[in-house]
Design an enzyme around this catalytic site. Structure first.
Site, short mmCIF file in Angstrom:
data_model
loop_
_atom_site.label_atom_id
_atom_site.label_comp_id
_atom_site.label_asym_id
_atom_site.label_seq_id
_atom_site.Cartn_x
_atom_site.Cartn_y
_atom_site.Cartn_z
CG HIS A 98 -33.63 42.24 -28.37
ND1 HIS A 98 -33.64 41.13 -29.17
CD2 HIS A 98 -34.68 43.00 -28.76
CE1 HIS A 98 -34.67 41.21 -30.00
NE2 HIS A 98 -35.31 42.34 -29.77
CD GLU A 170 -39.03 42.98 -27.51
OE1 GLU A 170 -39.57 43.61 -28.41
OE2 GLU A 170 -37.85 42.63 -27.57
P1 PGA Z 1 -40.61 42.53 -34.25
O1 PGA Z 1 -39.36 42.70 -33.27
O2 PGA Z 1 -41.48 43.73 -34.08
O3 PGA Z 1 -40.02 42.42 -35.63
O4 PGA Z 1 -41.34 41.29 -33.82
C1 PGA Z 1 -39.50 43.23 -31.99
C2 PGA Z 1 -38.17 43.28 -31.29
O5 PGA Z 1 -37.31 42.42 -31.53
O6 PGA Z 1 -37.93 44.18 -30.48
#
Ligand code: PGA
Length: 253
Positions: A98, A170
């Site tokens: 992450h 992401e």
């Molecule tokens: P968010 O976070 O939906 O608050 O943008 C996503 C994540 O960090 O997995």
């Protein structure tokens, strides 16, 4: 076809009672919802895992994940939690790579590769997060950036190991910002990821990989993301912390 995955990353939020209550509310809600065959995975903090695991009901499509683990299975690592410990409380998935761990805890691609090995060795499934910072996208280097993340963290895996990995794309600039890439940009990135995997492994494996999108998903935009043909679900942070919003997300499936 793989069920649509709705992964809820609570991050460092909710005390024990609040987290337990949210999990109870979600479990009660999904028992009466068809959920269109979706599979929900909650990623609460470590302190919640064991208590929530006791609430899980067979055949209800909700599973538990952990937000992190150590890269060793046991030993003198004060303050750490191992994948083997997680497996002992019914955890099935572990987030790894992450961007908050990469940025705040200095985790690099090689280190993430070791964590993936630990997770797989305990028969858990890694959810491997990748994504570029804004400056990289602005310089049109995002495909090369993701390719390096995949190469350095995943390419040591054998095909049967890679099949156990779920990839979450992401983009860092979309996390917690309210900004999201266009649907075309997401579709192009998942295709690029599959192409990179096809080149290293094979097309069938690449086509069958589960790829999620994450970054500012909410009740309003979720259907756009999950309707993309190459996207198998979403990883949700902020919008998964409030029962009403999460309920709207689940109702829209
Ligand atoms: P968010 O976070 O939906 O608050 O943008 C996503 C994540 O960090 O997995």
């Amino acid at each position: 076809m793989h069920p649509t995955i709705i992964a809820a990353n609570w991050k460092m939020n909710k005390n024990f009672q609040e987290g337990l209550q949210l999990a109870k509310d979600i479990i009660q809600f999904i028992q009466t919802e068809p959920l269109a065959g979706a599979q929900i995975i909650l990623f609460p903090s470590f302190i919640h895992l064991e208590a929530i695991s006791k609430l899980l009901i067979p055949d209800v499509k909700l599973h538990l994940g952990a937000q992190n683990c150590h890269e060793q299975i046991a030993g003198a690592f004060t303050g750490e939690v191992s994948a083997a410990m997680l497996a002992s409380v019914d955890v099935r998935y572990v987030l790894v790579g992450h961007s908050e761990r990469r940025q705040n805890f200095g985790e690099n691609n090689d280190f993430i590769a070791k964590k993936i090995d630990a997770i797989l060795s305990c028969k858990l499934q890694p959810i491997f997060c990748c994504g570029e910072p804004l400056s990289v996208r602005e310089n049109s280097r995002h495909y090369a950036f993701i390719e390096q993340q995949l190469t350095e963290s995943l390419f040591h895996l054998k095909p049967d190991q890679l099949q156990q990995v779920i990839i979450a794309y992401e983009p860092i600039w979309a996390i917690g910002t309210g900004l999201t890439p266009s649907l075309t940009e997401i579709e192009e990135m998942q295709q690029t990821i599959r192409n990179i995997l096809a080149k290293q492994y094979n097309t069938t494996l690449a086509d069958n990989m589960v790829i999620l999108y994450g970054g500012s998903c909410n009740a309003t935009n979720i259907t756009n993301f999950i309707s993309l043909p190459g996207i198998n679900g979403v990883l949700i942070g902020g919008a998964s912390l409030h029962f009403k919003e999460f309920m709207h997300i689940l109702s829209s499936l």
